[in-house]
Enzyme design. Structure first.
Site, mmCIF file in Angstrom:
data_model
loop_
_atom_site.group_PDB
_atom_site.id
_atom_site.type_symbol
_atom_site.label_atom_id
_atom_site.label_comp_id
_atom_site.label_asym_id
_atom_site.label_seq_id
_atom_site.Cartn_x
_atom_site.Cartn_y
_atom_site.Cartn_z
ATOM 1 N N GLY A 1 0.800 -1.220 0.000
ATOM 2 C CA GLY A 1 0.000 0.000 0.000
ATOM 3 C C GLY A 1 0.825 1.258 0.000
ATOM 4 O O GLY A 1 0.490 2.245 0.663
ATOM 5 N N ASN B 1 1.406 3.440 -2.402
ATOM 6 C CA ASN B 1 1.142 4.405 -3.463
ATOM 7 C C ASN B 1 0.528 5.694 -2.941
ATOM 8 O O ASN B 1 0.359 6.664 -3.679
ATOM 9 C CB ASN B 1 0.222 3.797 -4.530
ATOM 10 C CG ASN B 1 -1.139 3.434 -3.972
ATOM 11 O OD1 ASN B 1 -1.272 3.163 -2.784
ATOM 12 N ND2 ASN B 1 -2.153 3.424 -4.811
ATOM 13 N N THR B 2 0.181 5.731 -1.638
ATOM 14 C CA THR B 2 -0.438 6.928 -1.071
ATOM 15 C C THR B 2 -0.237 6.939 0.440
ATOM 16 O O THR B 2 0.181 5.941 1.034
ATOM 17 C CB THR B 2 -1.953 6.958 -1.401
ATOM 18 O OG1 THR B 2 -2.507 8.216 -0.998
ATOM 19 C CG2 THR B 2 -2.687 5.839 -0.689
ATOM 20 N N GLY B 3 -0.537 8.074 1.068
ATOM 21 C CA GLY B 3 -0.517 8.170 2.519
ATOM 22 C C GLY B 3 0.792 7.835 3.180
ATOM 23 O O GLY B 3 1.870 8.093 2.657
ATOM 24 N N SER C 1 -3.154 0.078 14.875
ATOM 25 C CA SER C 1 -3.808 1.343 15.199
ATOM 26 C C SER C 1 -4.193 1.380 16.665
ATOM 27 O O SER C 1 -4.392 0.335 17.306
ATOM 28 C CB SER C 1 -5.065 1.521 14.340
ATOM 29 O OG SER C 1 -5.836 2.620 14.790
ATOM 30 N N TYR D 1 -13.220 -2.546 11.623
ATOM 31 C CA TYR D 1 -11.861 -2.011 11.484
ATOM 32 C C TYR D 1 -11.078 -2.239 12.779
ATOM 33 O O TYR D 1 -9.922 -2.691 12.743
ATOM 34 C CB TYR D 1 -11.916 -0.527 11.149
ATOM 35 C CG TYR D 1 -10.561 0.141 11.116
ATOM 36 C CD1 TYR D 1 -9.678 -0.089 10.070
ATOM 37 C CD2 TYR D 1 -10.158 1.001 12.143
ATOM 38 C CE1 TYR D 1 -8.419 0.514 10.031
ATOM 39 C CE2 TYR D 1 -8.918 1.605 12.116
ATOM 40 C CZ TYR D 1 -8.046 1.363 11.061
ATOM 41 O OH TYR D 1 -6.807 1.966 11.041
#
Length: 298
Positions: A24, A26-28, A152, A177
């Site tokens: 992941g 590609n962003t953030g 998280s 989540y």
């Protein structure tokens, strides 16, 4: 603003000759983690959206001058894609020193992965569980090596509902989540325990989890309300660069070379919920995960 930004990774460790995979990216925070590690060594950007990943990799190559930033397709919502990614990687790369399980989904309307897993559990936990399993021997061969699982603070509200893992009886996308983030913590704990038991030198192989902070990113894209709140309170959120600092810290900091099975936030140890410290739940989740994925991981 400085308080919100949180801790910063101060390590100047170089990674010449070393290989890192970031899911992941590609962003953030994944993209910012890749940008940082690209200043240190070789990075493989593993993403579902190849076009976005290529754009991100191109930007990182131009900024860092490191041409060893490559893109590989990886869809964590499809075990076939995960196996294809691992097979191709193992055929092309002889070493792997850092695996950062960063990709994730949040607040998805009820849906299932290609294999019938609830989306949060399937992508955030089971996808990375399988990826780690498939790459583990290469990591061991390349030791010292590190696995970094992005969890998280939301894990505090999570529970592992073995009677309804896929939310078919009741579903709340916020809690789904949280459950998946607790699974990240428990997976890290059990993985570290198993690896320690088999390694003569504890420093050879480590696995740690982390909370990146509340980051202004695309992760809340499935919730209009959260996107609205994120925009209003953006001043109180970390930037993606700030959010990536603990991921980078866990991946490169020299002082963590023999630290494993821990949970970090703002580049320092953080409190884990009682549920996240339950060894029996961790062991059961491991067993159930193997059963769901059809693998044997002893």
């Amino acid at each position: 603003r400085r308080y919100v930004a949180g801790g910063r990774c101060k390590s100047a460790a170089r990674l010449e000759g070393k290989v890192a995979i970031i899911t992941g990216a590609n962003t953030g925070i994944g993209k910012e983690t890749a940008r940082d590690l690209a200043r240190r060594g070789k990075v493989i950007v593993a993403c579902r959206d190849i076009a976005k990943a290529e754009a991100a990799a191109s930007e990182i190559r131009a900024e860092t001058g490191n041409q060893q930033v490559t893109v590989r397709k990886l869809d964590l919502a499809d075990t076939k894609s995960i196996r294809e990614f691992a097979e191709k990687f193992l055929a092309e790369e002889k070493e792997l020193h850092i695996l950062i399980n960063n990709a994730g989904v949040m607040l998805c309307p009820y849906s299932k992965t290609a294999d019938g897993f609830e989306m949060h559990l399937g992508v955030n936990h089971l996808g990375h569980f399988l990826l780690t399993f498939l790459l583990l021997e290469r990591l061991k061969q390349s030791a010292p090596a590190r696995i970094v699982n992005v969890s998280s603070l939301a894990h505090h509200a999570g529970r592992i509902r073995f009677h309804d893992l896929h939310g078919e009886k009741s579903y709340n996308r916020g809690l789904a989540y949280c459950h998946s983030k607790l699974a990240n913590v428990l997976f890290t704990r059990e993985l570290a325990r198993r690896l320690q038991g088999k390694s003569q030198r504890r420093a050879e192989f480590t696995a740690n989890a982390l909370h990146p902070g509340s980051v202004h990113s695309e992760l809340v894209r499935h919730s209009f309300v959260m996107m609205w709140l994120w925009k209003i309170f953006s001043f109180f959120l970390k930037t993606p660069w700030e959010g990536a600092q603990t991921s980078v810290y866990c991946a490169v900091a020299e002082e963590l070379e023999s630290v494993t099975g821990q949970y970090f936030s703002d580049c320092q140890p953080a409190y884990v919920s009682p549920w996240g410290r339950d060894d029996e739940t961790a062991k059961k989740l491991w067993s159930v995960s193997c059963e769901l994925l059809g693998i044997q991981w002893d």
